[in-house]
Design a protein around this motif. Structure first.
Motif, PDB file in Angstrom:
ATOM      1  N   GLY A 320       0.780  -1.224   0.000  1.00 18.36           N
ATOM      2  CA  GLY A 320       0.000   0.000   0.000  1.00 18.36           C
ATOM      3  C   GLY A 320       0.816   1.281   0.000  1.00 18.36           C
ATOM      4  O   GLY A 320       0.262   2.367  -0.164  1.00 18.36           O
ATOM      5  N   SER A 321       2.140   1.190   0.182  1.00 19.16           N
ATOM      6  CA  SER A 321       2.992   2.373   0.184  1.00 19.16           C
ATOM      7  C   SER A 321       3.681   2.510  -1.167  1.00 19.16           C
ATOM      8  O   SER A 321       4.028   1.516  -1.816  1.00 19.16           O
ATOM      9  CB  SER A 321       4.054   2.271   1.289  1.00 19.16           C
ATOM     10  OG  SER A 321       3.452   2.280   2.563  1.00 19.16           O
ATOM     11  N   LEU A 322       3.877   3.752  -1.586  1.00 13.83           N
ATOM     12  CA  LEU A 322       4.460   4.037  -2.890  1.00 13.83           C
ATOM     13  C   LEU A 322       5.929   4.431  -2.739  1.00 13.83           C
ATOM     14  O   LEU A 322       6.261   5.316  -1.950  1.00 13.83           O
ATOM     15  CB  LEU A 322       3.693   5.179  -3.569  1.00 13.83           C
ATOM     16  CG  LEU A 322       4.105   5.503  -5.006  1.00 13.83           C
ATOM     17  CD1 LEU A 322       3.711   4.374  -5.953  1.00 13.83           C
ATOM     18  CD2 LEU A 322       3.476   6.831  -5.459  1.00 13.83           C
ATOM     19  N   TYR A 338      16.765  -1.306  -6.247  1.00 15.45           N
ATOM     20  CA  TYR A 338      17.260  -0.230  -5.393  1.00 15.45           C
ATOM     21  C   TYR A 338      16.136   0.787  -5.220  1.00 15.45           C
ATOM     22  O   TYR A 338      15.242   0.901  -6.073  1.00 15.45           O
ATOM     23  CB  TYR A 338      18.502   0.439  -5.995  1.00 15.45           C
ATOM     24  CG  TYR A 338      18.341   0.849  -7.443  1.00 15.45           C
ATOM     25  CD1 TYR A 338      17.814   2.098  -7.784  1.00 15.45           C
ATOM     26  CD2 TYR A 338      18.697  -0.024  -8.476  1.00 15.45           C
ATOM     27  CE1 TYR A 338      17.655   2.460  -9.118  1.00 15.45           C
ATOM     28  CE2 TYR A 338      18.537   0.336  -9.809  1.00 15.45           C
ATOM     29  CZ  TYR A 338      18.015   1.576 -10.120  1.00 15.45           C
ATOM     30  OH  TYR A 338      17.847   1.944 -11.433  1.00 15.45           O
ATOM     31  N   SER A 339      16.155   1.522  -4.116  1.00 13.45           N
ATOM     32  CA  SER A 339      15.088   2.481  -3.807  1.00 13.45           C
ATOM     33  C   SER A 339      15.669   3.859  -3.583  1.00 13.45           C
ATOM     34  O   SER A 339      16.790   4.008  -3.094  1.00 13.45           O
ATOM     35  CB  SER A 339      14.327   2.054  -2.544  1.00 13.45           C
ATOM     36  OG  SER A 339      13.745   0.784  -2.700  1.00 13.45           O
ATOM     37  N   LYS A 340      14.896   4.861  -3.923  1.00 11.28           N
ATOM     38  CA  LYS A 340      15.269   6.230  -3.599  1.00 11.28           C
ATOM     39  C   LYS A 340      15.118   6.420  -2.088  1.00 11.28           C
ATOM     40  O   LYS A 340      14.053   6.142  -1.528  1.00 11.28           O
ATOM     41  CB  LYS A 340      14.378   7.211  -4.369  1.00 11.28           C
ATOM     42  CG  LYS A 340      14.820   8.666  -4.294  1.00 11.28           C
ATOM     43  CD  LYS A 340      14.008   9.527  -5.257  1.00 11.28           C
ATOM     44  CE  LYS A 340      14.497  10.962  -5.317  1.00 11.28           C
ATOM     45  NZ  LYS A 340      13.745  11.764  -6.303  1.00 11.28           N
ATOM     46  N   PRO A 345      10.281  17.151  -1.482  1.00 13.01           N
ATOM     47  CA  PRO A 345       8.976  17.689  -1.029  1.00 13.01           C
ATOM     48  C   PRO A 345       7.891  17.559  -2.096  1.00 13.01           C
ATOM     49  O   PRO A 345       6.720  17.299  -1.779  1.00 13.01           O
ATOM     50  CB  PRO A 345       9.299  19.162  -0.737  1.00 13.01           C
ATOM     51  CG  PRO A 345      10.758  19.159  -0.376  1.00 13.01           C
ATOM     52  CD  PRO A 345      11.383  18.106  -1.256  1.00 13.01           C
ATOM     53  N   ASN A 346       8.259  17.712  -3.382  1.00  9.23           N
ATOM     54  CA  ASN A 346       7.287  17.585  -4.467  1.00  9.23           C
ATOM     55  C   ASN A 346       6.715  16.171  -4.518  1.00  9.23           C
ATOM     56  O   ASN A 346       5.502  15.982  -4.677  1.00  9.23           O
ATOM     57  CB  ASN A 346       7.974  17.950  -5.790  1.00  9.23           C
ATOM     58  CG  ASN A 346       7.034  17.879  -6.976  1.00  9.23           C
ATOM     59  OD1 ASN A 346       6.654  16.790  -7.412  1.00  9.23           O
ATOM     60  ND2 ASN A 346       6.656  19.027  -7.524  1.00  9.23           N
ATOM     61  N   GLU A 347       7.585  15.170  -4.396  1.00  8.78           N
ATOM     62  CA  GLU A 347       7.126  13.770  -4.461  1.00  8.78           C
ATOM     63  C   GLU A 347       6.214  13.438  -3.292  1.00  8.78           C
ATOM     64  O   GLU A 347       5.271  12.645  -3.423  1.00  8.78           O
ATOM     65  CB  GLU A 347       8.342  12.830  -4.467  1.00  8.78           C
ATOM     66  CG  GLU A 347       9.157  12.874  -5.751  1.00  8.78           C
ATOM     67  CD  GLU A 347      10.462  12.099  -5.631  1.00  8.78           C
ATOM     68  OE1 GLU A 347      10.651  11.137  -6.396  1.00  8.78           O
ATOM     69  OE2 GLU A 347      11.306  12.472  -4.790  1.00  8.78           O
ATOM     70  N   VAL A 348       6.489  14.018  -2.149  1.00  8.74           N
ATOM     71  CA  VAL A 348       5.631  13.784  -0.984  1.00  8.74           C
ATOM     72  C   VAL A 348       4.291  14.495  -1.162  1.00  8.74           C
ATOM     73  O   VAL A 348       3.219  13.921  -0.934  1.00  8.74           O
ATOM     74  CB  VAL A 348       6.334  14.274   0.305  1.00  8.74           C
ATOM     75  CG1 VAL A 348       5.381  14.156   1.498  1.00  8.74           C
ATOM     76  CG2 VAL A 348       7.606  13.469   0.558  1.00  8.74           C
ATOM     77  N   HIS A 349       4.355  15.743  -1.613  1.00  7.75           N
ATOM     78  CA  HIS A 349       3.147  16.569  -1.689  1.00  7.75           C
ATOM     79  C   HIS A 349       2.155  16.046  -2.726  1.00  7.75           C
ATOM     80  O   HIS A 349       0.956  15.922  -2.448  1.00  7.75           O
ATOM     81  CB  HIS A 349       3.528  18.014  -2.025  1.00  7.75           C
ATOM     82  CG  HIS A 349       2.360  18.926  -2.214  1.00  7.75           C
ATOM     83  ND1 HIS A 349       1.596  19.386  -1.147  1.00  7.75           N
ATOM     84  CD2 HIS A 349       1.800  19.454  -3.345  1.00  7.75           C
ATOM     85  CE1 HIS A 349       0.636  20.151  -1.613  1.00  7.75           C
ATOM     86  NE2 HIS A 349       0.725  20.227  -2.934  1.00  7.75           N
ATOM     87  N   TYR A 350       2.664  15.737  -3.954  1.00  4.65           N
ATOM     88  CA  TYR A 350       1.748  15.343  -5.037  1.00  4.65           C
ATOM     89  C   TYR A 350       1.456  13.842  -5.060  1.00  4.65           C
ATOM     90  O   TYR A 350       0.361  13.436  -5.447  1.00  4.65           O
ATOM     91  CB  TYR A 350       2.334  15.765  -6.389  1.00  4.65           C
ATOM     92  CG  TYR A 350       2.240  17.247  -6.636  1.00  4.65           C
ATOM     93  CD1 TYR A 350       1.052  17.844  -7.066  1.00  4.65           C
ATOM     94  CD2 TYR A 350       3.347  18.070  -6.421  1.00  4.65           C
ATOM     95  CE1 TYR A 350       0.963  19.211  -7.290  1.00  4.65           C
ATOM     96  CE2 TYR A 350       3.267  19.441  -6.634  1.00  4.65           C
ATOM     97  CZ  TYR A 350       2.073  20.000  -7.070  1.00  4.65           C
ATOM     98  OH  TYR A 350       1.991  21.360  -7.278  1.00  4.65           O
ATOM     99  N   GLY A 352       2.620  11.380  -2.470  1.00  7.11           N
ATOM    100  CA  GLY A 352       2.621  10.635  -1.211  1.00  7.11           C
ATOM    101  C   GLY A 352       3.663   9.530  -1.178  1.00  7.11           C
ATOM    102  O   GLY A 352       3.429   8.472  -0.585  1.00  7.11           O
ATOM    103  N   MET A 353       4.788   9.761  -1.816  1.00 11.66           N
ATOM    104  CA  MET A 353       5.851   8.748  -1.859  1.00 11.66           C
ATOM    105  C   MET A 353       6.566   8.623  -0.512  1.00 11.66           C
ATOM    106  O   MET A 353       6.609   9.568   0.284  1.00 11.66           O
ATOM    107  CB  MET A 353       6.875   9.092  -2.937  1.00 11.66           C
ATOM    108  CG  MET A 353       6.506   8.587  -4.311  1.00 11.66           C
ATOM    109  SD  MET A 353       7.849   8.803  -5.481  1.00 11.66           S
ATOM    110  CE  MET A 353       7.201   7.848  -6.865  1.00 11.66           C
ATOM    111  N   LYS A 354       7.146   7.459  -0.291  1.00 12.99           N
ATOM    112  CA  LYS A 354       7.968   7.197   0.891  1.00 12.99           C
ATOM    113  C   LYS A 354       9.392   6.843   0.462  1.00 12.99           C
ATOM    114  O   LYS A 354       9.605   6.318  -0.633  1.00 12.99           O
ATOM    115  CB  LYS A 354       7.374   6.054   1.719  1.00 12.99           C
ATOM    116  CG  LYS A 354       6.055   6.386   2.390  1.00 12.99           C
ATOM    117  CD  LYS A 354       5.605   5.243   3.294  1.00 12.99           C
ATOM    118  CE  LYS A 354       4.321   5.608   4.027  1.00 12.99           C
ATOM    119  NZ  LYS A 354       3.883   4.500   4.925  1.00 12.99           N
TER     120      LYS A 354
END
Length: 508
Positions: A320-322, A338-340, A345-350, A352-354
């Motif tokens: 359920g997490s992106l 591999y993960s970022k 802030p943009n990825e979180v705001h638009y 909801g990435m983790k």
């Protein structure tokens, strides 16, 4: 010294050189009894190891020499005397299958000192050590000035002052400046060496190119070819059209026998156009449905084109997490994810990435690499952890919309190359996507950065693409140059770090 020198030559010793060799030895070792090799001893030495005996000539006259044996490491590093290591000058200790080049003599005629001829002999010895794939050069060095200080200093105190350049020792100071390091002090090494008070220092120079078991097949390459893809964002009809475009670039860089192909961050974004009626968060979650099929197809490409593929990045749903992830699809058919780690802030705001939580390097058939996605490269601690794990090349797929965003990525990537003594390759997207919300415009200039030293480009830029133009960048990088830099660079950032004061540690 007569300044009218016409020719200096360095070559292997011949038995016909013996008389000149003896004369130079007698001049070099005045005060030492029997300070020359007998002709029969030189004949034996040339018989067992002719390529290991070097002479330097000035105007065709032998004025210096460096003589060597090959011995086992255990024998070289154990407590021994000069007679023991030379087999009482029979050279029965020479072992062609050994792993240490042991120096049994080196000298320069006093008349010709100051011409750096000794350094020429040592450089030739180092080259020989590398060519023979020997682990190191070892020998015991005299400390001839110690007799002047023996009443007030212990041998250890004397050597500490020599290392600190508070005292000059003609032998030890030269060896330390020639990249040898002290292993330990030995007593009664050379009988009759009164000026050294019968002490000698076991010294070693390590061959950074040594391979314990050289592979004839599937050996790791020194020169690695990178194929970086500066990807044009364009609207696509379906997933197959995306694969056709990706395969075109993989084929192109594989035709040039590239070892790696790298795509940019979120280069799959054109596939979101069909979901532009949804919110940004819902649209990118629809895009995440393509991630597993894309990874599987890229695994097939890696095998069929015999190339390691770094798939940039793409959205990935887990419980359920992106997340923002990519895959290293190796040409042997396996893959790693591999993960970022650091989410903007943009990825979180638009969206909801983790951020991911796994920090790791990856073993490939071209050595150990690191992969960090875009914003991650702006955090120096992260790349330092990868460098501590032995990373030679850091790959950074990125996505930036403005030039100031790109500048942050570029300048930080170049700093990571210098501070970690590694190569850093960056690849980004260009063009625009007017029908995909939050992915409108792109700015990129793909590039490969290097450390800044004499073996590398002066500006630290190995190659760079034309800004904002779809293209590939094919670049060769030599990892052996990094090994040389780590040990012998003008500055040695990795070695000189004050780990007694600070360090970077991975918490989990």
């Amino acid at each position: 010294m007569d300044n009218t020198i016409s020719k200096i030559e360095l070559r292997n010793l011949l038995i016909d050189d013996y008389l000149e060799l003896k004369k130079s030895m007698l001049e070099s070792y005045k005060g030492l009894e029997d300070s020359y090799w007998y002709k029969g001893e030189i004949e034996k030495l040339l018989n067992v190891f002719p390529e290991g005996q070097l002479v330097v000539l000035v105007d065709d006259v032998v004025v210096g020499s460096a003589l060597s044996l090959i011995v086992d490491e255990r024998q070289a590093m154990s407590t021994h005397t000069y007679d023991m290591i030379t087999g009482n000058s029979t050279f029965s200790t020479h072992n062609p299958d050994g792993d240490i080049l042991y120096g049994i003599d080196v000298f320069i005629h006093p008349k010709y000192r100051g011409l750096r001829l000794g350094r020429r002999l040592y450089d030739a010895r180092k080259e020989m050590c590398e060519q023979l794939n020997l682990k190191s050069i070892v020998f015991a060095g005299r400390i001839p000035n110690y007799s002047k200080y023996s009443d007030e200093l212990t041998p250890k105190q004397y050597l500490d002052k020599v290392k600190a350049k508070e005292i000059h020792d003609p032998v030890m100071s030269f060896q330390l400046s020639n990249d040898f390091h002290m292993v330990r002090l030995m007593r009664n090494y050379l009988e009759g060496d009164t000026s050294s008070k019968d002490y000698a220092v076991l010294l070693e120079w390590n061959n950074i190119f040594y391979e314990k078991s050289p592979q004839l097949i599937n050996a790791k390459k020194s020169v690695i070819r990178l194929g970086l893809i500066q990807w044009q964002m364009r609207l696509l009809n379906d997933l197959e059209e995306f694969f056709d475009q990706a395969e075109f670039f993989i084929n192109a860089v594989a035709d040039y026998e590239s070892d790696f192909a790298m795509f940019p961050e979120l280069f799959t974004a054109p596939l979101m156009a069909d979901y532009n009626h949804l919110s940004e968060a819902d649209a990118i979650r629809e895009l995440a449905r393509y991630t597993d099929p894309i990874r599987k197809r890229f695994q097939e490409f890696a095998i069929s084109y015999n190339i390691n593929i770094i798939t940039g990045s793409m959205p990935y749903l887990l419980d359920g997490s992106l997340y923002n992830v990519g895959f290293l699809c190796k040409r042997d058919g396996t893959y790693d994810m591999y993960s970022k780690i650091h989410i903007t802030p943009n990825e979180v705001h638009y969206w909801g990435m983790k951020g991911g939580s796994k920090i790791q390097t990856f073993d490939t058939d071209c050595g150990k690499i690191g992969i960090m996605i875009c914003y991650d490269v702006e955090f120096p601690e992260l790349s330092r952890l990868l460098a501590d794990q032995g990373m030679d090349i850091l790959f950074v797929p990125f996505l930036t919309d403005t030039q100031n965003g790109y500048t942050r990525v570029r300048n930080c990537a170049q700093a990571r190359a210098i501070e970690n003594e590694c190569y850093v390759a960056i690849a980004g997207c260009v063009g625009n996507l007017p029908k995909v919300n939050n992915m409108d415009i792109q700015f990129a200039q793909t590039a490969v950065f290097t450390p800044s030293d004499f073996a590398f480009p002066t500006n630290g830029v190995k190659a760079e693409a034309t800004p904002n133009t779809e293209m590939t960048l094919i670049v060769d990088v030599d990892v052996d140059l990094l090994k040389e830099l780590h040990e012998h660079g003008s500055v040695r950032v990795k070695k000189d770090r004050r780990s007694d004061l600070y360090r970077t540690i991975k918490l989990k």
